[in-house]
Enzyme design. Structure first.
Site, mmCIF file in Angstrom:
data_model
loop_
_atom_site.group_PDB
_atom_site.id
_atom_site.type_symbol
_atom_site.label_atom_id
_atom_site.label_comp_id
_atom_site.label_asym_id
_atom_site.label_seq_id
_atom_site.Cartn_x
_atom_site.Cartn_y
_atom_site.Cartn_z
ATOM 1 C CD GLU A 79 -2.574 -1.200 2.681
ATOM 2 O OE1 GLU A 79 -2.818 -0.083 3.191
ATOM 3 O OE2 GLU A 79 -3.071 -2.266 3.069
ATOM 4 C CB ILE A 82 0.896 9.617 -3.146
ATOM 5 C CG1 ILE A 82 0.915 8.261 -3.869
ATOM 6 C CG2 ILE A 82 1.640 10.667 -3.950
ATOM 7 C CD1 ILE A 82 0.173 8.250 -5.180
ATOM 8 C CE1 TYR A 91 -9.630 2.322 -4.060
ATOM 9 C CE2 TYR A 91 -11.165 4.174 -4.128
ATOM 10 C CZ TYR A 91 -10.416 3.250 -3.411
ATOM 11 O OH TYR A 91 -10.465 3.262 -2.041
ATOM 12 C CG PHE A 109 1.432 1.324 16.650
ATOM 13 C CD1 PHE A 109 2.491 2.068 17.125
ATOM 14 C CD2 PHE A 109 1.475 0.859 15.334
ATOM 15 C CE1 PHE A 109 3.576 2.363 16.313
ATOM 16 C CE2 PHE A 109 2.555 1.151 14.519
ATOM 17 C CZ PHE A 109 3.611 1.906 15.009
HETATM 18 P P1 ADP Z 1 -8.696 1.257 0.339
HETATM 19 O O1 ADP Z 1 -8.936 0.358 1.509
HETATM 20 O O2 ADP Z 1 -9.684 1.018 -0.785
HETATM 21 O O3 ADP Z 1 -7.281 1.185 -0.148
HETATM 22 P P2 ADP Z 1 -8.053 3.832 1.546
HETATM 23 O O4 ADP Z 1 -8.812 4.443 2.697
HETATM 24 O O5 ADP Z 1 -6.697 3.254 1.856
HETATM 25 O O6 ADP Z 1 -8.995 2.746 0.853
HETATM 26 O O7 ADP Z 1 -7.939 4.950 0.421
HETATM 27 C C1 ADP Z 1 -7.177 4.660 -0.727
HETATM 28 C C2 ADP Z 1 -7.593 5.431 -1.966
HETATM 29 O O8 ADP Z 1 -7.584 6.842 -1.715
HETATM 30 C C3 ADP Z 1 -6.618 5.208 -3.084
HETATM 31 O O9 ADP Z 1 -6.902 4.030 -3.820
HETATM 32 C C4 ADP Z 1 -6.780 6.481 -3.930
HETATM 33 O O10 ADP Z 1 -7.785 6.293 -4.902
HETATM 34 C C5 ADP Z 1 -7.245 7.521 -2.909
HETATM 35 N N1 ADP Z 1 -6.211 8.520 -2.538
HETATM 36 C C6 ADP Z 1 -6.431 9.860 -2.450
HETATM 37 N N2 ADP Z 1 -5.340 10.533 -2.077
HETATM 38 C C7 ADP Z 1 -4.354 9.602 -1.902
HETATM 39 C C8 ADP Z 1 -2.967 9.696 -1.519
HETATM 40 N N3 ADP Z 1 -2.386 10.882 -1.225
HETATM 41 N N4 ADP Z 1 -2.254 8.541 -1.461
HETATM 42 C C9 ADP Z 1 -2.834 7.343 -1.741
HETATM 43 N N5 ADP Z 1 -4.144 7.204 -2.108
HETATM 44 C C10 ADP Z 1 -4.907 8.308 -2.193
HETATM 45 MG MG MG Z 2 -5.605 1.378 1.187
#
Ligand code: ADP
Ligand code: MG
Length: 153
Positions: A79, A82, A91, A109
């Protein structure tokens, strides 16, 4: 670590929904197939490097390689958070990452606050390390190929 730097490109898929976004650290998940292309002996933990979505700008990132609870911790998940604010989710887009260095091992934690503050420290550490000249150099090497040179979609 002999596996590094490690370069990887793949589609962003739905994750386990562990609420990373609610913690303020959304993590873009790679598919099981992409995760299986990683060296099997790469240690779990937190890494730092560069990332870009589609053909967008290259940003600093932190990346976690961990055990995936969805598969009862028998498979890894990869995972990427960014270090940039995006207007929308991405997505289905292609995420490219250059994993450069290791920050720390996976840990447990005692509280949500402790987890959040560890993540914030990881992000600060990544930002600082990536400003080193030898890391800035890697920033452009892997990214932004002219379209006609991308043969393996
Ligand atoms: P999931 O369980 O589906 O991975 P998250 O809560 O981890 O959900 O959110 C991930 C999604 O958020 C990514 O797939 C992307 O589309 C979006 N996203 C928005 N900003 C960011 C960022 N700065 N870094 C990573 N993903 C981001
Ligand atoms: Mg995620």
């Amino acid at each position: 670590m002999r596996q590094l730097p490690f370069f990887c490109r793949g589609e962003v898929v739905k994750g386990f929904g562990r609420g990373s976004k609610e913690l303020g650290v959304p993590t873009a998940n790679f598919s099981e197939q992409v995760v299986e292309s990683f060296p099997s002996d790469i240690p779990t933990g937190i890494y730092y490097g560069w990332a870009c979505v589609g053909n967008g700008d290259v940003h600093k990132m932190v990346l976690s390689i961990g055990w995936n609870p969805f598969y009862k911790n028998t498979k890894k998940s990869v995972e990427t958070h960014i270090i940039n604010t995006f207007k929308e989710d991405f997505y289905g887009e292609i995420l490219s990452v250059a994993i450069i260095g290791f920050i720390r091992s996976e840990k447990n934690f005692n509280s949500l606050e402790a987890l959040i503050s560890a993540i914030q420290e990881d992000i600060e550490e990544a930002k600082r390390l990536l400003d080193l000249p030898e890391h800035l150099k890697l920033k452009d090497n892997f990214f932004h190929l002219p379209k006609e040179k991308i043969v393996n979609h």
